[in-house]
Design a protein around this motif. Structure first.
Motif: not given
Length: 230
Positions: A176, A179-181, A190, A192, A194, A200, A203, A218, A220, A223
């Motif tokens: 992961i 991913l940046r939190i 969240m 990024g 992934p 997701t 997650l 969210n 996300l 990728d």
């Protein structure tokens, strides 16, 4: 596009295994239970597990002092109780839970928001709320301490727990790294891309279950760079 996942509910923070009493539970048994379980109050339920009231250590103390049995804001319940002859303390006969309790009890439902439960406690000056289903049957209890665990956490503490929870949802074969939190005032964002194989939704749910999280944004995305050899 940002999606905010709802607010924490009482059902997520409540304790499901509840220490409880019956209307005919004796004064001495209540005192023993409070000491044994290190609690300051408990719900009183009938034979159908419906909540009838709440009895606290304060109620017992007031009775011992010979006052407060019919104090302001309280209602005595007319119960015919069977009590052993040796349960009378010095100064008069001991009352049982049905006579000592505050009734009707202030209750909440599992689907109610934690913030609403906190407001009820503050407004009614109480430290615990029995949690009931649609038929008023006891399903759990939530205390002021449970709610404080949600609200009184630093963003750093929440971030560390969210990172751990999210990492635990990733299969060993996947990473992961994309991913940046971020956490600000309990709101988790969240961001990024992934790996596509990661769920997701799982997650987001894992982050949402962490104490102190009031919402999840969210951001996300899939990728797709890896598909172009980058």
């Amino acid at each position: 596009m940002s999606t905010v996942v709802g607010k924490r509910t009482v059902g997520e923070v409540m304790t499901s295994e509840v220490v409880q009493a019956r209307p005919d539970t004796s004064f001495e048994e209540l005192a023993r239970v409070f000491t044994a379980h290190r609690i300051s109050g408990l719900p009183v339920v009938d034979d159908d597990d419906k909540v009838m009231g709440v009895v606290s250590r304060t109620d017992l103390t007031r009775h011992r002092a010979g006052r407060g049995q019919d104090g302001p804001g309280r209602r005595r319940m007319a119960w015919t109780l069977r009590r052993p002859a040796d349960t009378h303390p010095v100064g008069g006969p001991a009352l049982a839970a049905g006579e000592l309790m505050t009734s009707p009890a202030v209750t909440v439902h599992p689907e109610q928001r934690v913030v609403d439960a906190a407001r009820i406690m503050e407004r009614r000056h109480i430290d615990r709320l029995p949690v009931v289903d649609e038929e008023d049957r006891l399903v759990g209890i939530t205390t002021r301490r449970d709610l404080l665990r949600v609200f009184l956490r630093t963003d750093e503490e929440i971030l560390a727990d969210v990172a751990g929870a999210v990492s635990g949802r990733a299969p060993a074969a996947h990473r992961i790294d994309g991913l940046r939190i971020d956490v600000r005032d309990g709101m988790v964002t969240m961001v990024g891309a992934p790996e596509p194989a990661l769920d997701t939704t799982a997650l987001i749910r894992a982050a949402w279950r962490v104490d102190g999280v009031v919402g999840v944004v969210n951001r996300l995305t899939a990728d797709r760079e890896s598909d172009h050899g980058q």
